[in-house]
Every structure is written in structure tokens, then in C-alpha cells.
Design an enzyme around this catalytic site. Structure first.
Site, short mmCIF file in Angstrom:
data_model
loop_
_atom_site.label_atom_id
_atom_site.label_comp_id
_atom_site.label_asym_id
_atom_site.label_seq_id
_atom_site.Cartn_x
_atom_site.Cartn_y
_atom_site.Cartn_z
N HIS A 54 0.83 -1.20 0.00
CA HIS A 54 0.00 0.00 0.00
C HIS A 54 0.87 1.25 0.00
O HIS A 54 0.91 2.00 0.96
CB HIS A 54 -0.94 -0.01 1.21
CG HIS A 54 -2.08 -0.96 1.04
ND1 HIS A 54 -2.79 -1.49 2.08
CD2 HIS A 54 -2.62 -1.48 -0.09
CE1 HIS A 54 -3.72 -2.29 1.59
NE2 HIS A 54 -3.64 -2.30 0.29
N HIS A 76 -0.32 -9.50 2.20
CA HIS A 76 -1.63 -9.58 2.86
C HIS A 76 -2.26 -10.96 2.78
O HIS A 76 -3.20 -11.26 3.50
CB HIS A 76 -2.64 -8.63 2.20
CG HIS A 76 -2.26 -7.21 2.22
ND1 HIS A 76 -1.78 -6.59 3.34
CD2 HIS A 76 -2.31 -6.25 1.26
CE1 HIS A 76 -1.56 -5.32 3.06
NE2 HIS A 76 -1.85 -5.10 1.81
N CYS A 88 2.96 -12.80 4.14
CA CYS A 88 3.84 -12.68 5.30
C CYS A 88 3.60 -13.88 6.24
O CYS A 88 2.46 -14.24 6.49
CB CYS A 88 3.53 -11.38 6.03
SG CYS A 88 4.49 -11.23 7.54
N HIS A 127 -10.33 -4.48 4.27
CA HIS A 127 -8.89 -4.67 4.07
C HIS A 127 -8.63 -6.06 3.46
O HIS A 127 -9.22 -7.05 3.92
CB HIS A 127 -8.14 -4.53 5.40
CG HIS A 127 -6.66 -4.40 5.21
ND1 HIS A 127 -5.85 -5.48 4.97
CD2 HIS A 127 -5.86 -3.31 5.19
CE1 HIS A 127 -4.61 -5.06 4.83
NE2 HIS A 127 -4.59 -3.74 4.95
N GLU A 136 -6.29 -8.16 3.78
CA GLU A 136 -5.83 -9.20 4.73
C GLU A 136 -7.04 -9.82 5.44
O GLU A 136 -7.12 -11.04 5.60
CB GLU A 136 -4.87 -8.59 5.75
CG GLU A 136 -4.33 -9.65 6.71
CD GLU A 136 -3.65 -9.08 7.94
OE1 GLU A 136 -2.88 -8.10 7.81
OE2 GLU A 136 -3.88 -9.61 9.03
N CYS A 141 0.97 -7.91 14.74
CA CYS A 141 2.37 -8.30 14.62
C CYS A 141 3.28 -7.34 15.37
O CYS A 141 2.96 -6.18 15.59
CB CYS A 141 2.72 -8.48 13.16
SG CYS A 141 3.84 -7.33 12.53
N SER A 171 -2.74 2.99 3.21
CA SER A 171 -2.07 2.02 4.09
C SER A 171 -2.70 2.06 5.48
O SER A 171 -2.64 3.06 6.19
CB SER A 171 -0.58 2.37 4.16
OG SER A 171 -0.03 1.90 5.37
N ASN A 177 -1.88 0.53 8.24
CA ASN A 177 -0.99 0.68 9.40
C ASN A 177 -0.46 2.11 9.51
O ASN A 177 -0.25 2.61 10.60
CB ASN A 177 0.11 -0.39 9.38
CG ASN A 177 1.20 -0.12 8.38
OD1 ASN A 177 2.10 0.64 8.66
ND2 ASN A 177 1.10 -0.73 7.21
N SER A 219 4.92 0.01 5.12
CA SER A 219 5.10 -0.12 3.68
C SER A 219 5.77 1.13 3.08
O SER A 219 5.63 1.40 1.89
CB SER A 219 3.76 -0.41 3.01
OG SER A 219 2.75 0.42 3.53
#
Ligand code: SF4
Length: 277
Positions: free
Chosen positions: A40, A71, A93, A121, A123, A186, A214, A216, A258
Site C-alpha cells: 500500500h 496480505h 507474510c 482490508h 488481509e 504483529c 495504508s 498501518n 510499507s
């Protein structure tokens, strides 16, 4: 001005790994697709498009090897790729894979699954596939009130806020006899959030760098806005406005998982340059 970059900022392990896998695959294959943007971050996506990694929105557009981004994807996507007879490079990941495994394991054991995260999202959409599309997606403690079951199993989108996860879990504990929780947020996310919070508290302004798309990075911005009176989310130094820095002594910089280091450096140097003008 004192300019400080957060102790943990920028590319995480999973993104670095996906980028490395993309670099290797570009060398190996004449034509290559990523299923959705590789990360992203629009600047990195553009750079990789130029190198030969085309973005496919879905598998119908794919007629050559395909890279699965960090993702992850729902399980049926692997079958669809195999049916197409093209190679794939799986850059999911390992921490995302772990969350998928927990979701699947608890689902098969009869738990009502709650995925803490953003339903839009990619993920989270992938996690849902590992529960046969039978999970609740919850993003707030209020939404958690709607989940009532004997056995509830919880996982989180890896990039969510630890504080909000805890409040969702607290709410769910009121509604079930058995609550199994895997904190799949994470380490990289947690570390970035903690060091952003620390730096925000001691800064007059916080610059948060990363894709506007993004999740995060947006979370980091949310945290910085809470602990610093001035916080701005930018993708590149072009968005910086000099007026933001009037009466500012301490500048804090952080960046999402990212965001490549060369963009962080450019922002740092731009602010430094402004200071010496
Ligand atoms: S933020 Fe964490 S889970 Fe997500 S890609 Fe990076 S290392 Fe993996």
C-alpha cells in the site's frame, strides 16, 4: 529544529520479504503480475510497474505468473491459480499465514470466529476465507456486543491497534463461556505504534509518512494525533507545507510498514533543508 525519526519506522519484515521476492521474480519471468498492488504505497507500486510487475485486480486479468502479496489470499485463490496453470510466488507474510492458520484451526474446532479488523482490508478478506466465510468482522467494542456464543475464537488483522484489540476482547469476554484469543497483531506494528506514541509525546509536530491507502500508516497517524497537537499524514515531501513548522522546536517523523527508507530520507532532508533556509 530538532528532527527525530521514530526508533521503529518504515519497511517491516513482511514487506521487505515481499519486495525481495518480487525483485527475484522480475529477473526470472518475462511477464509477472501482482494480485492487487504489491504494497500500500503508490510510489513503490509505480516503481515496480516500471520494472515489469503489472497490477492485476483479479485473476481474470492474469495470463502469466502471479505474485501473492504480503496480505495473503483466501484458500480458493490458490486453486484458481492452479486451474489457470500459471506459476505463483507466495509472498504472504508468515505472520499473516499464522493468523490464517489460527482462524482455520478454531473454526474447525467449532468456535464462532471473530476477526478484529477492517472488513474492506485485503488481509481481513483473506482471513475470512479460512473460516469458510463464517466469521464476524468486528472493528469496535460496540460491534463486539453483537457477538454472543458459547465458544468464541478471536484473531486480529496484523496491523490493528493493540489498545483497541484489548477493548474488543474485553467486550467479547462478557458474551461467551469460552474465549480463545490469539493476539495476531504483529510485532512490527506494535513496535511502530509504541515508538510513534513515545515520539509524539515529546514532539511539537509529527509527520507520518506512508500511503494514504495504508491501514498501518493511518493507525500511526491516529496515535500521533492523539499524543501530539499537530500531526500530518503525507506520502512524500511534496505535501509538506512550511507553515506547519512555525513555532516548532521538536519534529518527530514516523512511517508505516510499507514506506521505503528512501522516502523517509527525502522527507527528513526536506525538513532539515527548510530549517537551514
Ligand atoms: S506488518 Fe507484520 S504481519 Fe504485516 S507484513 Fe509486516 S511483518 Fe508481516
Amino acid at each position: 529544529m530538532n528532527i527525530k525519526i521514530a526508533e521503529n519506522a518504515g519497511f517491516c519484515y513482511g514487506v521487505m520479504r515481499a519486495i525481495k521476492m518480487a525483485d527475484d521474480a522480475i529477473k526470472k519471468y518475462k511477464k509477472l503480475y501482482s494480485l492487487g498492488p504489491i504494497i500500500h504505497n503508490p510510489q513503490v507500486v509505480e516503481e515496480y510497474e516500471k520494472k515489469g510487475l503489472k497490477v492485476a485486480q483479479d485473476l481474470n486479468d492474469v495470463d502469466a505468473p502471479v505474485l501473492i502479496r504480503s496480505h495473503g489470499v483466501p484458500p480458493e485463490v490458490y486453486n484458481e491459480i492452479n486451474k489457470k496453470g500459471v506459476d505463483y510466488i507466495d509472498a504472504t507474510c508468515p505472520f499473516v499465514k499464522e493468523a490464517q492458520d489460527y482462524a482455520k484451526e478454531m473454526f474447525l474446532k467449532g468456535y464462532t470466529i471473530v476477526i478484529f479488523g477492517d472488513k474492506n482490508h485485503p488481509e481481513v478478506k483473506a482471513h475470512l476465507g479460512y473460516t469458510d466465510y463464517n466469521a464476524y468482522i468486528v472493528n469496535t467494542p460496540e460491534e463486539a456486543k453483537n457477538v454472543v456464543a458459547e465458544k468464541i475464537g478471536v484473531i486480529s488483522q496484523t496491523t490493528q491497534s493493540v489498545e483497541r484489540f484489548a477493548s474488543v476482547v474485553a467486550e467479547l469476554s462478557k458474551n461467551s463461556k469460552q474465549l480463545k484469543v490469539y493476539n495476531t497483531i504483529c510485532d512490527a506494528t506494535e513496535k511502530r505504534q509504541k515508538s510513534a506514541k513515545k515520539l509524539a509525546k515529546e514532539s511539537d509536530i509529527m509527520i507520518v509518512i506512508g500511503g494514504k491507502n495504508s491501514a498501518n500508516t493511518r493507525k500511526l497517524y491516529e496515535i500521533c494525533s492523539k499524543y501530539c497537537k499537530k500531526a500530518y499524514h503525507i506520502e512524500t515531501e511534496d505535501e509538506i507545507q512550511k507553515e506547519w513548522f512555525l513555532d516548532v522546536d521538536n519534529v518527530g517523523i514516523t512511517a508505516g510498514a510499507s514506506t521505503p527508507s528512501y522516502i523517509i530520507d527525502r522527507v527528513y532532508n526536506f525538513i532539515k533543508g527548510m530549517d537551514s533556509e
